[in-house]
Motif scaffolding. Structure first.
Motif, PDB file in Angstrom:
ATOM      1  N   THR A 192      97.099  -3.083  91.867  1.00 36.77           N
ATOM      2  CA  THR A 192      96.531  -2.493  93.140  1.00 36.77           C
ATOM      3  C   THR A 192      96.415  -1.052  92.912  1.00 36.77           C
ATOM      4  O   THR A 192      95.161  -0.709  93.607  1.00 36.77           O
ATOM      5  N   ALA A 195      92.779  -1.299  91.570  1.00 37.70           N
ATOM      6  CA  ALA A 195      91.480  -1.390  92.582  1.00 37.70           C
ATOM      7  C   ALA A 195      91.216  -0.171  93.041  1.00 37.70           C
ATOM      8  O   ALA A 195      90.002   0.194  93.339  1.00 37.70           O
ATOM      9  N   GLN A 196      92.149   0.884  93.351  1.00 34.64           N
ATOM     10  CA  GLN A 196      91.842   2.089  93.947  1.00 34.64           C
ATOM     11  C   GLN A 196      90.801   2.813  93.001  1.00 34.64           C
ATOM     12  O   GLN A 196      90.133   3.424  93.413  1.00 34.64           O
TER      13      GLN A 196
ATOM     14  N   TYR B 246     102.158  -7.919 101.017  1.00 33.23           N
ATOM     15  CA  TYR B 246     102.145  -7.793  99.591  1.00 33.23           C
ATOM     16  C   TYR B 246     101.316  -8.445  98.744  1.00 33.23           C
ATOM     17  O   TYR B 246     100.200  -8.249  97.898  1.00 33.23           O
ATOM     18  N   SER B 249      97.622  -8.565  99.389  1.00 42.26           N
ATOM     19  CA  SER B 249      96.744  -7.420  98.637  1.00 42.26           C
ATOM     20  C   SER B 249      96.951  -7.435  97.137  1.00 42.26           C
ATOM     21  O   SER B 249      95.890  -7.271  96.476  1.00 42.26           O
ATOM     22  N   LEU B 250      98.000  -8.163  96.629  1.00 48.59           N
ATOM     23  CA  LEU B 250      98.108  -8.399  95.069  1.00 48.59           C
ATOM     24  C   LEU B 250      96.834  -9.312  95.030  1.00 48.59           C
ATOM     25  O   LEU B 250      96.312  -9.088  93.910  1.00 48.59           O
ATOM     26  N   ALA B 253      93.463  -7.932  95.019  1.00 46.31           N
ATOM     27  CA  ALA B 253      93.159  -6.926  93.945  1.00 46.31           C
ATOM     28  C   ALA B 253      92.609  -7.542  92.585  1.00 46.31           C
ATOM     29  O   ALA B 253      92.319  -6.868  91.674  1.00 46.31           O
ATOM     30  N   HIS B 254      93.092  -8.752  92.533  1.00 52.12           N
ATOM     31  CA  HIS B 254      92.768  -9.559  91.425  1.00 52.12           C
ATOM     32  C   HIS B 254      91.105  -9.426  91.128  1.00 52.12           C
ATOM     33  O   HIS B 254      90.425  -9.934  92.246  1.00 52.12           O
ATOM     34  N   LEU B 263      84.681 -10.575  97.073  1.00 50.40           N
ATOM     35  CA  LEU B 263      86.070  -9.920  97.080  1.00 50.40           C
ATOM     36  C   LEU B 263      86.552  -9.655  98.205  1.00 50.40           C
ATOM     37  O   LEU B 263      85.782  -9.475  99.222  1.00 50.40           O
ATOM     38  N   ARG B 265      88.894  -7.267  99.934  1.00 45.55           N
ATOM     39  CA  ARG B 265      89.823  -6.238  99.518  1.00 45.55           C
ATOM     40  C   ARG B 265      90.467  -5.807 100.679  1.00 45.55           C
ATOM     41  O   ARG B 265      90.156  -5.228 101.578  1.00 45.55           O
ATOM     42  N   VAL B 267      92.738  -2.920  99.773  1.00 47.60           N
ATOM     43  CA  VAL B 267      93.341  -1.922  98.836  1.00 47.60           C
ATOM     44  C   VAL B 267      94.484  -1.187  99.291  1.00 47.60           C
ATOM     45  O   VAL B 267      94.418  -0.546 100.396  1.00 47.60           O
ATOM     46  N   LEU B 268      95.850  -1.299  98.864  1.00 46.88           N
ATOM     47  CA  LEU B 268      96.961  -0.417  99.288  1.00 46.88           C
ATOM     48  C   LEU B 268      96.901   0.793  99.098  1.00 46.88           C
ATOM     49  O   LEU B 268      96.234   1.167  98.296  1.00 46.88           O
ATOM     50  N   LYS B 269      97.595   1.621  99.823  1.00 46.13           N
ATOM     51  CA  LYS B 269      97.741   3.204  99.678  1.00 46.13           C
ATOM     52  C   LYS B 269      98.621   3.330  98.820  1.00 46.13           C
ATOM     53  O   LYS B 269      99.703   2.593  98.730  1.00 46.13           O
ATOM     54  N   ARG B 287     104.143   1.300 102.081  1.00 46.26           N
ATOM     55  CA  ARG B 287     102.513   0.885 101.559  1.00 46.26           C
ATOM     56  C   ARG B 287     101.723  -0.283 102.588  1.00 46.26           C
ATOM     57  O   ARG B 287     100.867  -0.478 102.209  1.00 46.26           O
TER      58      ARG B 287
END
Lengths: 331, 330
Positions: A192, A195-196, B246, B249-250, B253-254, B263, B265, B267-269, B287
């Protein structure tokens, strides 16, 4: 003229063995590629293929016993290999910046991060320190570090891995480089956070027109974040070209096996994998370095293959370029 | 249904920090079951407690709370002396084969060691079985006389797998077995694990941070975050219909190794919080893109999604707010 033109770069490790005989490990053998301003080039290959060594050779960061024994590296028309050390020092950290895999060991543990950013700006640009400070805060903002004014007083050990990697990127950007070399920039980070960081770097190339080299073993990163791909094997680029083209029509048997080994393409239990060990750099096979592991190898492979163009900007170094069965080859 | 090889109930592990009353909450109330012959994938980022769980189920680390039932027997508290004979039925493969093998022993002796400890075979029986095991992991017999420094990472991992299957265990815990290997070698090892699974019907707990790898080898997957299970499902269900924000988002992100793949996306903070001071209520809320005020006060319980095997722990499931809005980028 391209921003970076590397021609026939050869780097060898020259040492003496226990019997005082000279031993040569041919780690880079005639590496040639070009990178245009604003483009992203991804280097992939297995451990020991020479990805990081290519970056270190370009930047003049080799330490003995590694030595450049041939070729040229033209950056903006200037030959970096022939360049005197002082001029090279002025260029590195200024027009050429680097982000490495382990951010913590690349930061000075005894200096607050804001001061480290100011230091690199002062070394290359000079001017009033307050201006450098302002630039440091701007760059910390640009890489997504929250509350830069406060965070610039932090010590490196107070940062998480992802934050430390952002600081390194901010540092690389301080002098507006034309070329950023990122050597496994997200390998130690969680997906995660990866990605950022990748979104950030890609965005910065678009915003500042910076060219970037990404070195990685992760084909997923190259597939989605670079324009061009260069596949390395035993110190040479065996295939290169636009990312979509190479993934859609991989030509070289090594590229085919690499793509077939990704989780997306891998068939568990299906077919023979391209097995075997990377070749011994002290004793490379004659001709094509892959021939001892390649299922297509024939007698002709004992002679060196030449680079052939097989599409727009798509090159492959194999005797059978363009002639191998579509989609076939080692799984 | 046959009784599970492994059942873990409410497992917790807290490590002392050296300061009184301050603990690292590595694992916080985890429930798991693994059926005979089943491969359970366990994914999560660093600090999610996945390695600690892997070690705790084999009693390589003592759990603080909870119950571990192996093959119908509660092994949570039994003394090490009684644990020893059970260990032939539970084996482990570690991430780093270089440090998992004694550099001063020959490969053949390394493979024979578990048989010597557990099976009481004669020397010649052990030698025959060692050659047989080397064959099964596709290691050429001449390697048996060498030392670990002569072998590559992929070959060493084959040695570790041969050691793990030498005693015909019922459960093998594999902690990131392919993470330190190059892509083509990784593919070979996954092939080998699949063969072993089909030959031995051993259950496997496959721990990895790499979703692509876990997807290939697992029947079922549990997703961990800060020492808690946030979602568990059959592999295809998790990938087609992830319910927890979660997991969503996981998965997003792959990066698939295919430039043509679109994709999605989210994207987590920020980054995973410190396990010393866990957030109250739902630990993911700091998050989470869909967190509400009530997520701060209530600990989420498992909710069934569709099939009985698919559960997710999210407080937004009842009101349908657990889906992150889809945003597409190239």
């Amino acid at each position: 003229m391209s921003l970076l033109e590397v021609e026939n770069l050869r780097t060898h490790f020259i040492s003496r063995d226990i019997d005082n005989q000279i031993r040569v490990a041919k780690a880079l053998n005639d590496v040639s590629f070009r990178l245009e301003a604003g483009k992203v080039l991804g280097f992939v290959g297995e451990t020991g293929a020479g990805k990081s060594l290519t970056a270190q050779s370009i930047c003049g960061l080799l330490r003995p016993p590694a030595r450049i024994v041939g070729g040229s590296v033209l950056f903006d028309g200037q030959d970096l290999i022939e360049m005197p050390q002082e001029e090279l020092n002025a260029l590195r950290g200024d027009q050429i910046a680097m982000v490495v895999q382990n951010p913590r060991t690349s930061l000075d543990p005894l200096t607050r991060i804001g001061d480290q950013l100011v230091r690199i700006h002062q070394a290359h640009t000079g001017g009033p320190v307050t201006a450098s400070r302002g630039r440091a805060l701007d760059m910390m903002q640009a890489v997504g570090i929250p509350d830069p004014a406060n965070r610039s007083n932090a010590w490196p050990h107070e940062l998480s891995g992802g934050m430390a990697q952002r600081v390194l990127i901010a540092m690389a950007l301080m002098n507006n480089p034309k070329l950023l070399i990122a050597d496994e920039p997200t390998t130690g980070l969680d997906v995660t956070v990866q990605a950022q960081i990748l979104d950030l770097m890609k965005g910065l190339t678009e915003r500042f027109g910076m060219a970037m080299i990404i070195i990685t073993h992760d084909l997923g990163i190259v597939a989605h974040y670079s324009d061009e791909i260069a596949v390395m094997f035993a110190g040479t680029i065996v295939e290169s070209g636009p990312v979509r083209e190479v993934f859609a029509k991989p030509d070289h048997p090594y590229t085919r096996s690499l793509i077939a080994s990704t989780p997306e393409k891998l068939q568990i239990g299906g077919g023979a994998k391209l097995g075997g060990q990377p070749p011994d750099l002290y004793n490379l096979p004659s001709g094509c370095p892959l021939r001892t592991r390649c299922t297509f190898a024939e007698d002709v492979c004992a002679t060196p293959p030449t680079r052939k163009q097989i599409g727009g900007g798509h090159y492959s170094v194999c005797h059978f370029s363009g002639a191998l069965p579509e989609g076939g080859g080692p799984q | 249904m046959t009784s599970p090889v492994l059942t873990v109930e409410n497992l917790a592990k807290r490590f002392p920090t050296g300061r009184s009353g301050v603990f690292v909450n590595a694992v916080n109330g985890v429930d798991l079951t693994i059926a005979p012959g089943e491969t359970l994938g366990m994914v999560g980022e660093s600090g999610s407690g996945k390695s600690t769980i892997g070690r705790a189920v084999l009693r390589l680390t003592e759990p603080t709370e909870g119950k571990i039932i192996f093959d119908g027997r509660d092994i949570t508290k039994i003394p090490e002396g009684q644990m020893r004979p059970l260990r032939r039925d539970m084996q482990m493969v570690f991430q780093d084969p270089w440090s998992a093998l004694n550099p001063r022993m020959r490969i053949g002796d390394l493979i024979a060691e578990p048989m010597k400890l557990h099976l009481g075979l004669s020397k010649s029986e052990r030698e025959n079985k060692t050659v047989d095991l080397a064959n099964r992991v596709h290691l050429r017999p001449e390697f048996l006389r060498r030392h670990s420094s002569d072998l590559s990472g992929g070959q060493l991992q084959r040695v570790c797998i041969a050691r793990a299957i030498a005693t015909n265990p019922k459960l093998i815990v594999l902690d990131e077995p392919t993470s330190s290997l190059d892509l083509s070698v990784r593919a070979e090892i996954l092939d080998l694990l699949n063969e072993i699974r089909e030959q031995t019907h051993a259950a496997m707990l496959f721990i990895s941070h790499d979703l692509g790898t876990v997807k290939l080898i697992s029947d079922r997957i549990v997703v961990l975050y800060l020492g808690s299970v946030v979602e568990s499902a059959r592999t295809d269900e998790l990938f087609s219909n992830p319910a927890h924000p979660y997991s969503q988002s996981l998965l997003s992100a792959h990066l698939p190794a295919d430039p043509a793949a679109k994709l999605e996306r989210h994207v987590l903070k920020g980054e995973i919080p410190s396990p010393i001071n866990l957030p109250s209520g739902c630990t993911f809320r700091t998050r989470c893109p869909v967190a509400k005020d009530f997520c701060e006060h209530e600990v989420p319980k498992p909710h069934h999604i569709g099939s009985a095997e698919h559960q997710a722990n999210c407080l937004r499931i009842p009101d349908g707010g657990n889906r992150i809005a889809q945003t597409e980028t190239a």
